[in-house]
Design a protein around this motif. Structure first.
Motif, PDB file in Angstrom:
ATOM      1  N   GLY A  70      -8.440  -4.135  -4.319  1.00  0.00           N
ATOM      2  CA  GLY A  70      -8.365  -5.371  -3.207  1.00  0.00           C
ATOM      3  C   GLY A  70      -7.177  -5.724  -2.909  1.00  0.00           C
ATOM      4  O   GLY A  70      -5.911  -5.539  -2.872  1.00  0.00           O
ATOM      5  N   ASP A  71      -7.172  -7.309  -2.418  1.00  0.00           N
ATOM      6  CA  ASP A  71      -6.110  -7.782  -1.914  1.00  0.00           C
ATOM      7  C   ASP A  71      -5.502  -9.124  -2.377  1.00  0.00           C
ATOM      8  O   ASP A  71      -4.839  -9.913  -1.783  1.00  0.00           O
ATOM      9  CB  ASP A  71      -6.549  -8.304  -0.279  1.00  0.00           C
ATOM     10  CG  ASP A  71      -7.762  -8.921  -0.019  1.00  0.00           C
ATOM     11  OD1 ASP A  71      -8.484  -9.380  -1.341  1.00  0.00           O
ATOM     12  OD2 ASP A  71      -7.944  -9.445   0.872  1.00  0.00           O
ATOM     13  N   CYS A  72      -5.696  -9.383  -3.595  1.00  0.00           N
ATOM     14  CA  CYS A  72      -5.017 -10.478  -4.215  1.00  0.00           C
ATOM     15  C   CYS A  72      -3.663 -10.085  -4.527  1.00  0.00           C
ATOM     16  O   CYS A  72      -3.209  -8.719  -4.523  1.00  0.00           O
ATOM     17  CB  CYS A  72      -5.874 -10.695  -5.632  1.00  0.00           C
ATOM     18  SG  CYS A  72      -7.242 -11.369  -5.641  1.00  0.00           S
ATOM     19  N   VAL A  73      -2.723 -10.850  -4.798  1.00  0.00           N
ATOM     20  CA  VAL A  73      -1.303 -10.679  -4.717  1.00  0.00           C
ATOM     21  C   VAL A  73      -0.631 -11.089  -6.029  1.00  0.00           C
ATOM     22  O   VAL A  73      -0.843 -12.190  -6.373  1.00  0.00           O
ATOM     23  CB  VAL A  73      -0.415 -11.130  -3.489  1.00  0.00           C
ATOM     24  CG1 VAL A  73       0.945 -10.852  -3.389  1.00  0.00           C
ATOM     25  CG2 VAL A  73      -1.396 -11.040  -2.032  1.00  0.00           C
ATOM     26  N   LEU A  74       0.496 -10.142  -6.272  1.00  0.00           N
ATOM     27  CA  LEU A  74       1.288 -10.367  -7.675  1.00  0.00           C
ATOM     28  C   LEU A  74       2.508 -10.606  -6.802  1.00  0.00           C
ATOM     29  O   LEU A  74       3.060  -9.582  -6.263  1.00  0.00           O
ATOM     30  CB  LEU A  74       1.072  -9.524  -8.511  1.00  0.00           C
ATOM     31  CG  LEU A  74       2.083  -9.412  -9.776  1.00  0.00           C
ATOM     32  CD1 LEU A  74       2.078 -10.642 -10.656  1.00  0.00           C
ATOM     33  CD2 LEU A  74       1.885  -8.294 -10.573  1.00  0.00           C
ATOM     34  N   TYR A  75       3.277 -11.574  -7.524  1.00  0.00           N
ATOM     35  CA  TYR A  75       4.814 -11.972  -6.957  1.00  0.00           C
ATOM     36  C   TYR A  75       5.579 -11.974  -8.287  1.00  0.00           C
ATOM     37  O   TYR A  75       5.023 -12.492  -9.317  1.00  0.00           O
ATOM     38  CB  TYR A  75       5.115 -13.111  -6.119  1.00  0.00           C
ATOM     39  CG  TYR A  75       4.398 -13.140  -4.646  1.00  0.00           C
ATOM     40  CD1 TYR A  75       4.874 -12.448  -3.697  1.00  0.00           C
ATOM     41  CD2 TYR A  75       3.199 -13.675  -4.517  1.00  0.00           C
ATOM     42  CE1 TYR A  75       4.304 -12.540  -2.313  1.00  0.00           C
ATOM     43  CE2 TYR A  75       2.473 -14.075  -3.334  1.00  0.00           C
ATOM     44  CZ  TYR A  75       3.056 -13.396  -2.506  1.00  0.00           C
ATOM     45  OH  TYR A  75       2.474 -13.298  -1.025  1.00  0.00           O
ATOM     46  N   LEU A  76       6.736 -11.549  -8.362  1.00  0.00           N
ATOM     47  CA  LEU A  76       7.792 -11.792  -9.327  1.00  0.00           C
ATOM     48  C   LEU A  76       9.119 -12.178  -8.797  1.00  0.00           C
ATOM     49  O   LEU A  76       9.579 -11.484  -7.800  1.00  0.00           O
ATOM     50  CB  LEU A  76       7.996 -10.295  -9.998  1.00  0.00           C
ATOM     51  CG  LEU A  76       9.252 -10.337 -10.943  1.00  0.00           C
ATOM     52  CD1 LEU A  76       9.092 -11.394 -12.132  1.00  0.00           C
ATOM     53  CD2 LEU A  76       9.675  -9.020 -11.495  1.00  0.00           C
TER      54      LEU A  76
ATOM     55  N   TYR B 277      10.138  -9.518  -3.747  1.00  0.00           N
ATOM     56  CA  TYR B 277       9.382 -10.685  -4.210  1.00  0.00           C
ATOM     57  C   TYR B 277       7.887 -10.209  -4.770  1.00  0.00           C
ATOM     58  O   TYR B 277       7.452 -10.536  -5.735  1.00  0.00           O
ATOM     59  CB  TYR B 277       8.993 -11.771  -3.126  1.00  0.00           C
ATOM     60  CG  TYR B 277      10.455 -12.329  -2.596  1.00  0.00           C
ATOM     61  CD1 TYR B 277      11.145 -13.292  -3.218  1.00  0.00           C
ATOM     62  CD2 TYR B 277      11.005 -11.813  -1.318  1.00  0.00           C
ATOM     63  CE1 TYR B 277      12.465 -13.771  -2.638  1.00  0.00           C
ATOM     64  CE2 TYR B 277      11.886 -12.435  -0.819  1.00  0.00           C
ATOM     65  CZ  TYR B 277      12.773 -13.415  -1.525  1.00  0.00           C
ATOM     66  OH  TYR B 277      13.945 -14.034  -0.977  1.00  0.00           O
ATOM     67  N   GLN B 278       7.326  -9.366  -3.857  1.00  0.00           N
ATOM     68  CA  GLN B 278       5.991  -8.757  -4.193  1.00  0.00           C
ATOM     69  C   GLN B 278       5.921  -7.494  -4.872  1.00  0.00           C
ATOM     70  O   GLN B 278       6.827  -6.728  -4.580  1.00  0.00           O
ATOM     71  CB  GLN B 278       5.373  -8.644  -2.780  1.00  0.00           C
ATOM     72  CG  GLN B 278       3.827  -8.347  -2.930  1.00  0.00           C
ATOM     73  CD  GLN B 278       3.002  -8.497  -1.486  1.00  0.00           C
ATOM     74  OE1 GLN B 278       3.669  -9.360  -0.763  1.00  0.00           O
ATOM     75  NE2 GLN B 278       2.221  -7.838  -1.418  1.00  0.00           N
ATOM     76  N   LEU B 279       5.211  -7.498  -5.968  1.00  0.00           N
ATOM     77  CA  LEU B 279       5.010  -6.214  -6.663  1.00  0.00           C
ATOM     78  C   LEU B 279       3.994  -5.327  -6.126  1.00  0.00           C
ATOM     79  O   LEU B 279       4.131  -4.178  -6.292  1.00  0.00           O
ATOM     80  CB  LEU B 279       4.728  -6.832  -8.364  1.00  0.00           C
ATOM     81  CG  LEU B 279       5.987  -7.451  -8.831  1.00  0.00           C
ATOM     82  CD1 LEU B 279       5.557  -7.476 -10.266  1.00  0.00           C
ATOM     83  CD2 LEU B 279       7.124  -6.553  -8.588  1.00  0.00           C
ATOM     84  N   ASN B 280       2.701  -5.584  -6.127  1.00  0.00           N
ATOM     85  CA  ASN B 280       1.742  -4.967  -5.609  1.00  0.00           C
ATOM     86  C   ASN B 280       1.409  -4.989  -4.086  1.00  0.00           C
ATOM     87  O   ASN B 280       1.880  -5.855  -3.481  1.00  0.00           O
ATOM     88  CB  ASN B 280       0.353  -5.371  -6.310  1.00  0.00           C
ATOM     89  CG  ASN B 280      -0.223  -6.691  -5.781  1.00  0.00           C
ATOM     90  OD1 ASN B 280       0.404  -7.728  -5.395  1.00  0.00           O
ATOM     91  ND2 ASN B 280      -1.614  -6.757  -5.895  1.00  0.00           N
TER      92      ASN B 280
END
Length: 274
Positions: free
Chosen positions: A146-152, A163-166
């Motif tokens: 789905g559409d939750c977001v992971l940033y590093l 910035y964004q991983l997935n």
């Protein structure tokens, strides 16, 4: 069980935080929650999250959930992982090597593909996006439906615009509508080496990035929010800002910072960082 392990779980049907931003610290992890504005039409919160961490063994395991139609799908996922928590924590306690995250992925797939879990999903209302993130040693691993977001956030990566991983994936869920009922389940996984120095891991549901006015649709704005204030102040400011902007959708943030002392991979013609 190790006394260094901390556990936290929450689903929006337990407490919705509508009109009331909230920060909840679990050791070095910060959970930020905002249920949305009632004057924009919000009346329920269907987000959820789970956080386990072990400071002694140096890992964090987190799940972020963004359900719709009801919070039941978020609830059953947190229940399933608590049922299997000893097995998962055992895997996280093993030495880090090329099998570490493969074993965790296999365990998660076994949970989601079990007939018992699929049967429960068929009898609930609604479905959820699900983002699972593990940080162990100098690596971060994710499993995303789905559409939750992971940033590093790290200065070396920011300098290159990363910035964004997935990748947000639409029309993927777990629950009443379920990717794991398909002939070929759809999900994404990834592993990223953390850079030497300070790394910020930031997970969010889509209320933050789809807020009216889009103050945080560009990840550089989230990155910049941390530059001149403490982490808690930064997250609190974001939640207050989306409240002022009249956000309806709920937002849940899971954030933590980790400092890596080991050198990270560089090109053959680059010098190691000092």
């Amino acid at each position: 069980m190790s006394k260094s392990i901390e556990e936290f779980s929450w689903v929006g049907s337990q407490e919705n935080f509508i009109d009331h931003p909230n920060l909840y610290p679990i050791k070095h992890v910060i959970v930020g929650r905002y249920g949305g504005n009632s004057d924009a039409g919000q009346y329920k919160n269907e987000d959820g999250c789970l956080v386990w961490l072990d400071e002694k063994e140096d890992w964090e395991f987190t799940i972020l959930l963004d359900a719709h139609n009801s919070a039941e799908s978020a609830q059953i996922i947190t229940e399933q992982f608590f049922y299997h928590k000893n097995e998962i924590k055992h895997l996280l306690s093993l030495p880090t090597n090329h099998q570490t995250f493969k074993r965790i992925e296999e365990k998660i797939l076994a949970i989601f593909q079990s007939e018992e879990f699929l049967s429960v999903c068929r009898n609930i209302t609604g479905e959820t996006a699900c983002l699972i993130v593990v940080r162990k040693d100098k690596y971060v691993w994710w499993f995303s439906v789905g559409d939750c977001v992971l940033y590093l956030f790290h200065q070396e990566l920011a300098a290159l615009g990363q910035y964004q991983l997935n990748q947000r994936q639409f029309y993927e869920w777990i629950g009443q509508v379920n990717t794991f009922e398909q002939d070929v389940p759809c999900y994404s996984v990834g592993i990223k080496e953390l850079r030497k120095g300070e790394n910020r891991l930031f997970l969010t549901t889509d209320g933050l990035i789809e807020c009216p006015g889009e103050p945080y649709s560009n990840p550089i704005n989230i990155y910049n929010a941390f530059l001149n204030s403490t982490d808690k102040e930064s997250i609190w400011s974001m939640l207050k800002n989306i409240r002022r902007n009249g956000v309806r959708d709920s937002t849940t943030i899971v954030f933590w910072k980790v400092t890596i002392s080991k050198e990270a991979t560089r090109a053959s013609d680059q010098e190691a960082s000092s």
